[in-house]
Structure formats: C-alpha cells, structure tokens
Design an enzyme around this catalytic site. Structure first.
Site, PDB file in Angstrom:
ATOM      1  N   ASN A 149       0.810  -1.225   0.000  1.00 21.62           N
ATOM      2  CA  ASN A 149       0.000   0.000   0.000  1.00 21.62           C
ATOM      3  C   ASN A 149       0.843   1.275   0.000  1.00 21.62           C
ATOM      4  O   ASN A 149       0.377   2.321  -0.390  1.00 21.62           O
ATOM      5  CB  ASN A 149      -0.947   0.008   1.206  1.00 21.62           C
ATOM      6  CG  ASN A 149      -0.256  -0.347   2.504  1.00 21.62           C
ATOM      7  OD1 ASN A 149       0.325  -1.420   2.627  1.00 21.62           O
ATOM      8  ND2 ASN A 149      -0.306   0.548   3.466  1.00 21.62           N
ATOM      9  N   THR A 235     -26.452  -8.921  10.403  1.00 25.77           N
ATOM     10  CA  THR A 235     -27.338  -8.594   9.281  1.00 25.77           C
ATOM     11  C   THR A 235     -26.509  -8.055   8.129  1.00 25.77           C
ATOM     12  O   THR A 235     -25.625  -7.215   8.323  1.00 25.77           O
ATOM     13  CB  THR A 235     -28.370  -7.541   9.725  1.00 25.77           C
ATOM     14  OG1 THR A 235     -29.084  -8.077  10.835  1.00 25.77           O
ATOM     15  CG2 THR A 235     -29.331  -7.200   8.606  1.00 25.77           C
ATOM     16  N   CYS A 323      -2.474   5.282   8.138  1.00 24.63           N
ATOM     17  CA  CYS A 323      -2.503   4.760   9.495  1.00 24.63           C
ATOM     18  C   CYS A 323      -1.317   5.262  10.310  1.00 24.63           C
ATOM     19  O   CYS A 323      -1.379   5.353  11.515  1.00 24.63           O
ATOM     20  CB  CYS A 323      -2.476   3.242   9.474  1.00 24.63           C
ATOM     21  SG  CYS A 323      -3.442   2.573   8.146  1.00 24.63           S
TER      22      CYS A 323
HETATM   23  C1  LIG Z   1      -6.551  -0.079   3.364  1.00 27.17           C
HETATM   24  C2  LIG Z   1      -5.839  -1.351   3.601  1.00 27.17           C
HETATM   25  C3  LIG Z   1      -6.282  -2.255   4.586  1.00 27.17           C
HETATM   26  C4  LIG Z   1      -7.424  -1.946   5.502  1.00 27.17           C
HETATM   27  O1  LIG Z   1      -8.669  -1.970   4.852  1.00 27.17           O
HETATM   28  P1  LIG Z   1      -9.934  -1.283   5.571  1.00 27.17           P
HETATM   29  O2  LIG Z   1     -11.082  -1.634   4.697  1.00 27.17           O
HETATM   30  O3  LIG Z   1      -9.644   0.172   5.579  1.00 27.17           O
HETATM   31  O4  LIG Z   1     -10.046  -1.873   6.919  1.00 27.17           O
HETATM   32  C5  LIG Z   1      -5.606  -3.441   4.715  1.00 27.17           C
HETATM   33  N1  LIG Z   1      -4.562  -3.750   3.938  1.00 27.17           N
HETATM   34  C6  LIG Z   1      -4.108  -2.922   2.980  1.00 27.17           C
HETATM   35  C7  LIG Z   1      -2.959  -3.330   2.138  1.00 27.17           C
HETATM   36  C8  LIG Z   1      -4.728  -1.696   2.780  1.00 27.17           C
HETATM   37  O5  LIG Z   1      -4.270  -0.864   1.845  1.00 27.17           O
END
Ligand SMILES: *Cc1c(COP(=O)(O)O)cnc(C)c1O
Length: 391
Positions: A149, A235, A323
């Site tokens: 990411n 749900t 994050c």
């Molecule tokens: C954004 C991301 C996540 C987290 O996903 P969410 O839907 O925001 O919880 C996990 N892994 C990677 C590689 C990401 O880019």
C-alpha cells in the site's frame, strides 16, 4: 482540489452510488427474511457476490462479506491460527505488511504463536529464499500481501502460492490494494484466502470480503446469526454489498483500460520528478508496481511539511500510510527496504485513479518542485551538504 491519495481511499463512483440507492429507502428488508419483499434484497446480494467472486476466479460460496479489509485480515489470520494450532503454531509473513496483518501477527505472538517476518529486497519484493528457509514442520500459515500500500510493489504471489502448496501450508494474501486494480486469479496463484476492501476500488467504506477456498479449515469470526453460512454473523450490509458488487463489475470491465491509462500517467509523474527534482528517489519496484502508485523520497525534507504545503495548493497526498501519519516514526516499509531514518522521513506517496489527468500531474510536479526548493532553502542540513561540496 487534486486528489492523489487513492491508496488511502477512493471516491464512490456515480454508477456505484446509483446501484446502491434502492437499498436504503425502498428495498430495506433484512435479506435473510422469508417474505418476498426480502427476496429482492437477497437477490441483489447474490448478484453482488457473483460479481465479486468472478473478478478473482472464485466460486460464489467462497466469498464472505466483512466490514472491510482489516476485519478480513484479522479473521483469516486469527481463525486459521486457531483452527490449525494442533498441527503447529508457526506463521510466516513479511516485514512490509499492512498493520492489519502485522498487528494481528503480534497479537498472536502474545497468544503463544511464533511468527517469522521475512525480509524484502531494496525494491520491496519478498525474498523467496528467506521465505523457503523459514518453513518448518509446524508452519501453518503464510500471509503475504499482493501489493504494498505504500510503495506499490507487487509481490510474487504465484511463486509463494507454489511454495505454500508444496509444503501443505495455507496461503493468505492481503489483496486490498490489488483487487480491482491488477488481474488476480485464486486458482492460478494458489491462494487459499484473500482479503479485499470496497473503498479501495470505488465502493463505499465499511464493506469488504474474505475469500476462503472451499475445504479450508477455519472457524467463524463473528458469532451470532447464521449469515454467511454461519461463518460471519450479522445482518448483511445490503447497500454496501450491492455497491461493492457494482464496483467489482466496473473494475473488471475496465481493468486493462484503466491500468494502461494510470501506468502512462504514473510513469510520466515518475520521470518528471526524478529528472527535475534533485536528490529524489523512487521507492518500490520500477516496473512491477501498482498502476496508480508513485512513492518518492526527497533528501533533506520532512514528509509532513511537504504534505502541509501541498495541501495549501489543494493537493491531497500522503507520506507513508494513512494509518501511520500523525506519528513521527518513519514508515516500517521504507525502513524494511533499507532506507536510513533521515531519508525515510522525507517520503511522499502520490496515488492516482483512472480519473486523474495529465494537467493535475503536471501542476502537482510544478508545485512540488517549488515546495522542495523552498523547504531545502530553509534546511541547515541541506546548506551543510551543499557547502561540503560532496553531492
Ligand atoms: C486499506 C488497507 C487495509 C485496511 O482496509 P480497511 O477496509 O480500511 O479496513 C488493509 N490492507 C491494505 C494493504 C490496505 O491498503
């Protein structure tokens, strides 16, 4: 505004939003109910499940909807560990995983599991030799992301899948950045479990899924009702699921066209930055990277100051991952590829979407050049460096 933070989240496209709309005020039934009014919702959920599954060559009944990527990662890793602990308590992952994976592994370490964190090379590609060497008789799970990411490097999933198969070890991949952006096929790649998240490919936030290959031994994550074949209670988020199905369909139809477009623009961005901004470097694999990802380091610069000055020009960017921003620690990914702290601090991630234009990229580079120059002119470190004549 110029939005270049598509790795943090994407815009819900108009078509996706339109597809979702009827599932708020009109077809609001609980899809699990028996009357025919609920049937409409369940039908829409089933169709979405099919779209989501098709994009990775999975069967419909191998898709389990979750509240996003983090939940899918937590589920895959914790439940696989729990279900296989009689066989062994050893897990293998990489040093550059998302925190949803890394922190889950750290949690399991406190529960008595052992985790090996396999290193990556200077481009962020996992070291396959190290991975192979880490395998032990008690290894029960390999979890390695599909694409990073922060720096966009695409990992050798097929090779990892083959290694896992050969040793009868489960293979999970966090494909949150890859799903809908690059081709993925769970059979060809030997993947047993795969996490994805809607908001990274133009569906809303708070919806995602975990693919679990039929036959994989793993327990449920949320206890409660019998939804999702009793494996994930709660749900169903009908509108979110419908939105993710529509987004998956669109992503599949436009995968090649979009990635071609993004790669051309991304390469233009990379070429301009490296040619026009001195002491800049590209982080991550040059070719084998996500179509929309560019990540740079600028020496003598603080990433945070860059972001603030870019924001003043209406440009949304990120340094490291969403994050970790807000914390002063340099990114664990940049440290893992071998960058020293002072260089890792000056990082900038620009992530494109299919809607990004050449004008936006050119404006961004023009502004970035001025900002880098300005910040360096205020930096005593840069002054010393220039005086020393090292260069
Ligand atoms: C954004 C991301 C996540 C987290 O996903 P969410 O839907 O925001 O919880 C996990 N892994 C990677 C590689 C990401 O880019």
């Amino acid at each position: 505004m110029i939005y270049l933070d598509n790795a943090a989240t994407t815009k819900v496209t108009e078509d996706v939003f339109e597809a979702m709309k009827p599932y708020f005020c009109e077809n609001y039934a609980n899809p699990s109910a028996v009357y025919s009014f609920a049937g409409k919702s369940m039908k829409a959920v089933d169709e979405a499940r099919h779209e989501v599954a098709s994009l990775i060559g999975a069967k419909d009944n191998e898709i389990y909807f979750t509240a996003g990527g983090s939940e899918a990662d937590n589920w895959a890793i914790k439940a696989a560990a729990e279900a296989n602990k009689d066989k062994g308590k050893h897990i293998i992952t990489s040093t550059i995983e998302h925190h949803a994976v890394l922190h889950t592994c750290q949690y399991l370490e406190k529960q008595g599991f052992e985790v090996t964190y396999v290193g990556v090379d200077e481009n962020g590609t996992i070291k396959l030799d190290e991975l192979k060497a880490a395998i032990r008789p008690d290894t029960i799970l390999i979890t390695v992301m599909a694409a990073n990411n922060e720096i966009g490097t695409i990992e050798p999933l097929k090779e990892i899948g083959a290694i896992a198969r050969e040793h009868h070890i489960l293979f999970h991949t966090d494909a949150v950045q890859a799903y809908g952006h690059i081709p993925l096929n769970v059979d060809e790649l030997g993947i047993d479990m795969l996490s994805a998240s809607g908001h990274k490919f133009h569906a809303p936030k708070g919806i995602g899924f975990l693919y679990i290959r039929n036959g994989v031994k793993i327990g449920s994550f949320v206890q409660g009702g019998a939804q999702e074949r009793s494996r994930r209670a709660g749900t169903l988020n009908t509108s979110g699921i419908v939105g993710m199905g529509a987004a998956a369909k669109l992503a599949g139809e436009k995968l090649q066209e979009n990635s071609k477009k993004e790669i051309a623009l991304r390469d233009h961005l990379i070429e301009r930055v490296l040619a026009e901004i001195p002491y800049s470097r590209l982080n991550g694999e040059r070719v084998n990277r996500l179509p929309g990802n560019a990540n740079f380091c600028f020496r003598f610069i603080e990433g945070e100051s860059l972001l603030i000055l870019l924001d003043q020009k209406g440009i949304c960017a990120s340094s490291g991952s969403a994050c970790t921003s807000g914390s002063l620690d340099p990114s664990h990914v940049l440290l893992a590829i071998g960058l020293p702290h002072e260089i890792a601090h000056g990082s900038l991630r620009l992530t494109l979407s299919e809607d990004t234009t050449k004008e936006e990229i050119d404006f961004t580079v023009d502004e970035l050049k001025k900002i880098v120059e300005r910040l360096r002119s205020m930096s005593p470190l840069y002054e010393d460096f220039v005086k020393s004549g090292k260069q």
